[in-house]
Motif scaffolding. Structure first.
Motif, PDB file in Angstrom:
ATOM      1  N   ASN A   1       0.831  -1.212   0.000  1.00  0.00           N
ATOM      2  CA  ASN A   1       0.000   0.000   0.000  1.00  0.00           C
ATOM      3  C   ASN A   1       0.861   1.255   0.000  1.00  0.00           C
ATOM      4  O   ASN A   1       0.556   2.239  -0.686  1.00  0.00           O
ATOM      5  N   ARG A   2       1.941   1.226   0.772  1.00  0.00           N
ATOM      6  CA  ARG A   2       2.840   2.385   0.820  1.00  0.00           C
ATOM      7  C   ARG A   2       3.532   2.588  -0.525  1.00  0.00           C
ATOM      8  O   ARG A   2       3.669   3.732  -0.988  1.00  0.00           O
ATOM      9  N   VAL A   3       3.935   1.503  -1.173  1.00  0.00           N
ATOM     10  CA  VAL A   3       4.570   1.597  -2.495  1.00  0.00           C
ATOM     11  C   VAL A   3       3.604   2.205  -3.502  1.00  0.00           C
ATOM     12  O   VAL A   3       3.978   3.085  -4.296  1.00  0.00           O
ATOM     13  N   LEU A   4       2.355   1.752  -3.473  1.00  0.00           N
ATOM     14  CA  LEU A   4       1.351   2.298  -4.401  1.00  0.00           C
ATOM     15  C   LEU A   4       1.142   3.792  -4.174  1.00  0.00           C
ATOM     16  O   LEU A   4       0.995   4.573  -5.128  1.00  0.00           O
ATOM     17  N   GLN A   5       1.141   4.213  -2.913  1.00  0.00           N
ATOM     18  CA  GLN A   5       0.947   5.630  -2.607  1.00  0.00           C
ATOM     19  C   GLN A   5       2.067   6.490  -3.173  1.00  0.00           C
ATOM     20  O   GLN A   5       1.843   7.642  -3.585  1.00  0.00           O
TER      21      GLN A   5
ATOM     22  N   SER B   1       0.745   8.755 -10.396  1.00  0.00           N
ATOM     23  CA  SER B   1      -0.680   8.412 -10.472  1.00  0.00           C
ATOM     24  C   SER B   1      -1.011   7.523 -11.669  1.00  0.00           C
ATOM     25  O   SER B   1      -1.796   6.573 -11.543  1.00  0.00           O
ATOM     26  N   ASP B   2      -0.406   7.793 -12.839  1.00  0.00           N
ATOM     27  CA  ASP B   2      -0.706   6.975 -14.022  1.00  0.00           C
ATOM     28  C   ASP B   2      -0.225   5.542 -13.831  1.00  0.00           C
ATOM     29  O   ASP B   2      -0.951   4.590 -14.139  1.00  0.00           O
ATOM     30  N   ASP B   3       0.992   5.393 -13.316  1.00  0.00           N
ATOM     31  CA  ASP B   3       1.521   4.047 -13.069  1.00  0.00           C
ATOM     32  C   ASP B   3       0.710   3.330 -12.002  1.00  0.00           C
ATOM     33  O   ASP B   3       0.455   2.125 -12.097  1.00  0.00           O
TER      34      ASP B   3
END
Length: 452
Positions: free
Chosen positions: A115-119, A123-125
């Protein structure tokens, strides 16, 4: 960077690394890692290295190549390396790898880390990867990449060529996917066909409808079967509404085939195909202890059956000597059938629709081989113990146990699969127990009935 195909040459590179580690002169490692070896070979070299020096060697790999190297490592080693990084470092390292590979990595991380990596991702990736994370790793959606090139059927070849010149085309592009205005999949167009067709011809006139779209939730084994049967290089993936959402390429399917083959082989020994060969002894012993315990339990089941015939064994010592022969013959015959059926199920050749035929066929094989080896072992028994009656008993037990073994080997994978248990993982343990029990029970039972 070159790719090493010769194992002898690769051994030379491993020797260079070992000598550098022993001498403390790390210049050869730096040159080897960043000038001579490809990312594929770097991954293979790390997998061939003891875990205690793996992180040290990792530090020599240029940061621009680390993400690609990660994508070629097996799951356990990859997660061990990622576990040493912060979320910020993971984002930096993986920024250039394929979105489907990154999605696979995130699915194996602890939720708080992924979740932290996604944050932290752009935004596009992030949107692209989150779209892939919806699907389980072992499905078509988990295998696919979203870098599709879609065109419409009502445009001309010239229009498509102008459109392609404006795009940054993905790697391994062999097909364009034809969709309607709402992105519903309609067919495909091979690049060679596009390039050799007159400019004023419409796509509808040259497109093909032979390649069917794969549902995003289709199992990866089913995907591999489709590629194998149709000799595909790539295939379109659609959602439940038939909308094109991605494509699967042959390199991902090859990985699935290799993983399934490794799983079938290692699963029979209670091992995981993603296990680190150079993992610490304590960790490896913990992983294997469970199956050793299960084997102990099954061995005691067979011993319990033998204990019911202690009086018979005490009176005819030859029964104790010959019992393992009966059990072993059944075990081998059953294992042959079990392996054949598991393989047939994996390729889609053996299903419930032809199960009855397979049962009759394997029983026929069991009767032929059982009769042959019953005669051979019976003859040996006569020569050894000079007892024709004992020879008849063991011959009958051999025939019965082999037939029961092949029947068990045929039915067991289907029974386990119905119970949502992997036949490759637990089938051999259960089958060994059954053949031991059947063998001891048949041989000792017949001996007790007819020889005492």
């Amino acid at each position: 960077m070159q790719t090493v195909f010769d194992e002898t040459e690769f051994d030379k590179y491993k020797s260079i690394v070992q000598q550098a580690l022993d001498s403390g002169n790390f210049v050869p490692i730096d040159r080897l890692f960043n000038e001579e070896l490809s990312v594929v070979d770097l991954a293979h070299l790390l997998e061939s290295t003891p875990s205690k020096v793996r992180m040290f060697l990792w530090s020599f790999i240029d940061e621009i190549h680390q993400g690609d190297v990660l994508s070629y490592l097996n799951d356990e080693i990859r997660q061990a390396l990622l576990g040493k990084m912060s979320a910020e470092e993971i984002v930096e390292t993986t920024q250039d790898i394929e979105s489907d590979d990154l999605a696979d990595m995130l699915q194996q991380m602890p939720p708080e880390v992924s979740n932290r990596v996604l944050q932290l991702m752009p935004s596009d990736d992030r949107s692209e990867v989150e779209g892939l994370l919806v699907y389980p790793e072992d499905t078509a959606g988990g295998l696919m990449n979203t870098d599709v090139v879609a065109i419409r059927a009502d445009v001309t070849v010239e229009t498509v060529l102008r459109y392609l010149r404006k795009l940054e085309l993905p790697d391994s592009l062999d097909m364009l996917w034809v969709t309607d205005r709402d992105s519903h999949y309609k067919g495909s167009l091979a690049l060679p066909r596009l390039l050799t067709t007159a400019a004023d011809v419409t796509i509808a006139d040259i497109m093909s409808t032979t390649i069917k779209a794969i549902d995003a939730y289709a199992d990866e084994e089913h995907v591999a079967q489709i590629f194998e049967r149709q000799d595909l290089i790539s295939a379109p993936v659609v959602n439940g509404e038939g909308i094109l959402i991605g494509r699967i390429t042959i390199d991902d399917v090859v990985d699935v085939i290799i993983e399934n083959a490794d799983h079938s082989i290692l699963g029979m020994a209670g091992l995981d195909e993603e296990d680190d060969v150079f993992a610490p002894a304590i960790k490896s012993s913990q992983d294997r202890a469970v199956w050793l315990g299960i084997n102990m339990a099954t061995a005691f089941i067979a011993a319990a059956v033998m204990s019911r015939f202690e009086a018979s064994i005490a009176e005819i010592v030859a029964l104790a000597v010959l019992s393992p022969v009966v059990a072993s013959m059944g075990g081998i015959a059953g294992s042959q059938t079990l392996t054949l059926i598991i393989r047939g199920m994996a390729t889609g050749h053996v299903t419930r629709s032809n199960l009855s035929w397979m049962i009759l066929r394997e029983l026929g094989v069991g009767l032929i081989n059982g009769s042959l080896w019953a005669i051979v072992i019976g003859s040996i028994t006569v020569i050894w113990y000079h007892s024709f009656s004992l020879a008849l008993v063991i011959a009958a037990a051999i025939l019965v146990n082999i037939c029961l073994a092949v029947l068990s080997g045929t039915l067991l994978p289907f029974i386990l699969k119905s119970a949502k248990i992997d036949p490759a993982l637990s089938g051999s343990v259960i089958l060994t127990t059954l053949t031991d029990v059947f063998g001891f029970l048949t041989f000792l039972g017949l001996a007790t009935a007819f020889l005492l």
